[in-house]
Write a protein that holds these residues in place. Structure first.
Motif, PDB file in Angstrom:
ATOM      1  N   LYS A 100      13.099  37.923  -1.063  1.00  0.00           N
ATOM      2  CA  LYS A 100      14.407  37.271  -1.012  1.00  0.00           C
ATOM      3  C   LYS A 100      14.363  35.861  -0.436  1.00  0.00           C
ATOM      4  O   LYS A 100      15.272  35.061  -0.659  1.00  0.00           O
ATOM      5  CB  LYS A 100      15.382  38.128  -0.186  1.00  0.00           C
ATOM      6  N   CYS A 103      14.975  32.971  -2.780  1.00  0.00           N
ATOM      7  CA  CYS A 103      16.360  32.969  -3.272  1.00  0.00           C
ATOM      8  C   CYS A 103      17.295  32.331  -2.241  1.00  0.00           C
ATOM      9  O   CYS A 103      18.154  31.516  -2.587  1.00  0.00           O
ATOM     10  CB  CYS A 103      16.826  34.386  -3.567  1.00  0.00           C
ATOM     11  N   SER A 112      22.113  33.280  -6.331  1.00  0.00           N
ATOM     12  CA  SER A 112      20.682  33.487  -6.084  1.00  0.00           C
ATOM     13  C   SER A 112      20.352  34.932  -5.741  1.00  0.00           C
ATOM     14  O   SER A 112      19.305  35.453  -6.137  1.00  0.00           O
ATOM     15  CB  SER A 112      20.200  32.578  -4.947  1.00  0.00           C
TER      16      SER A 112
END
Length: 306
Positions: free
Chosen positions: A34, A37, A103
Motif C-alpha cells: 500500500k 499507493c 489510489s
C-alpha cells in the motif's frame, strides 16, 4: 525575509489522520503493497496545491500512530504561498481525500489535517499568511529527501509512464476506424446524434471541435485544464485515471498551454466525431469557465475575455 528570490527555502510538517476507524494511514504506509499507493496520493495532492509537480518536495514520511507526518520543503515563496492558500481553503484536504480514495480503491478516506513548524501550530494563524510564511522560512530543511522517498519517486514516474503508454494504445484503438493522418474530424463530416444544443438561451450547431477551438482552449484555460479534463473523463476512456496526472507530469516543463493542449488532444483523438463543442462547453461551464465557452462559440472575442 529574503522575499521571493530563488534562494527562499522553508520547511513544514503536515500531519494526516483518518477519522475512519477502519483506515489507519500509518499502517497503510508501513505496508509494502500500500505504501506506493499512499505516496502517489500524497504526491498528486501536493502538486494540485501548488499547481506544479515540483512546487513542494517531500523530504520524509514518518508513521506516528495515529498520524502520518510528512516533512515538506518549499524552495520558492510563491509556491509556499499557493500551498498555504490551498490548505486554508480546504482544497488540499479534499484533494488528499480524493487521491487516497482513487489510489486505495476505497469508498471514502475522511481526513483531519494539521500544519506545524517547530513549536508553531500554523492552523491557528492561517488568516495571517505572511506570519505563516515567516514561520516556514525560519524552519530550514534539515535533510535531503531520504532514500525511500527517492525510490518511491522513481517508482511513481515509471508507473505513470507505463500507464501513459497503455492509455496511448487505448486512444489509438479508439481512432482505428478513422484516418490516422487526421486528428480532427472534417468540419463537414456527419454530425453526432445531438445536432444542436442550447447555451445561455441560444441554439448552436453541435459541431466537432476544430483546431482553432483547440488552440483557444489551451491558451485560455490556464490552471483549470485538469478540472475540465476530469469533467470530460467520465465519458472518455482515454482520460481515465491516471491519464490526466500523467499528462501533467510528462509536460510539466512545457507549461500549462502544452498540458492543456495534450489533454484535449487525447479527448479529440479518442472520441473522433463525438468530440463535440457541446461536450467541451458543458465541461467548461461545470468549472466556472463561462467566458471561455462564450469565446469558443463566438459570442465575444478573445480580447474581451482578457
Amino acid at each position: 525575509m529574503a522575499g521571493s528570490s530563488p534562494l527562499w527555502t522553508g520547511s513544514a510538517y503536515l500531519f494526516l489522520q483518518s477519522t475512519c476507524k477502519t483506515i489507519a494511514l500509518p499502517s497503510l504506509y508501513e505496508s509494502s503493497q500500500k505504501k506506493p499507493c499512499v505516496f502517489k496520493a500524497l504526491k498528486l495532492a501536493l502538486a494540485d496545491s501548488t499547481g506544479s509537480v515540483n512546487g513542494v518536495d517531500m523530504l520524509k514520511v514518518r508513521c506516528s500512530h495515529p498520524h502520518l507526518i510528512v516533512q515538506l520543503r518549499f524552495c520558492r515563496q510563491e509556491n509556499c504561498r499557493r500551498f498555504l492558500r490551498s490548505y486554508r481553503e480546504g482544497a488540499l484536504q479534499k484533494s488528499l481525500q480524493s487521491h487516497l480514495q482513487l489510489s486505495l480503491a476505497t469508498t471514502t478516506v475522511p481526513l483531519e489535517v494539521e500544519l506545524k513548524t517547530g513549536s508553531e501550530h500554523l492552523d491557528k494563524m492561517l488568516k495571517d499568511e505572511d506570519r505563516c510564511l515567516e514561520c516556514i522560512y525560519r524552519e530550514k530543511p534539515d535533510r535531503l529527501p531520504d532514500e525511500e522517498i527517492t525510490e518511491l519517486e522513481e517508482c511513481l514516474k515509471s508507473l505513470m509512464l507505463h500507464q501513459s503508454t497503455n492509455n496511448n494504445v487505448a486512444a489509438k484503438d479508439c481512432t482505428s476506424l478513422k484516418s490516422p493522418s487526421q486528428p480532427y474530424p472534417p468540419p463537414g463530416s456527419s454530425l453526432p446524434p445531438q445536432l444542436t444544443f442550447i447555451f445561455q438561451g441560444q441554439k448552436f450547431d453541435n459541431r466537432t471541435i476544430t483546431p482553432d477551438d483547440h488552440q483557444k482552449f489551451a491558451k485560455s484555460v490556464s490552471k483549470k485544464w485538469k478540472q475540465v479534463g476530469r469533467s470530460l473523463q467520465s465519458s472518455c476512456r482515454a482520460l481515465r485515471d491516471p491519464a490526466i496526472d500523467t499528462v501533467a507530469l510528462e509536460y510539466e516543463r512545457e507549461g500549462l498551454y502544452e498540458q492543456a493542449y495534450q489533454m484535449l488532444l487525447r479527448f479529440i483523438q479518442c472520441e473522433g466525431k463525438r468530440a463535440t463543442i457541446a461536450r467541451l462547453v458543458t465541461a467548461l461551464e461545470e468549472n466556472g469557465l463561462v467566458s471561455l465557452a462564450e469565446e469558443l462559440l463566438g459570442l465575444h472575442s478573445s480580447e474581451e475575455c482578457s
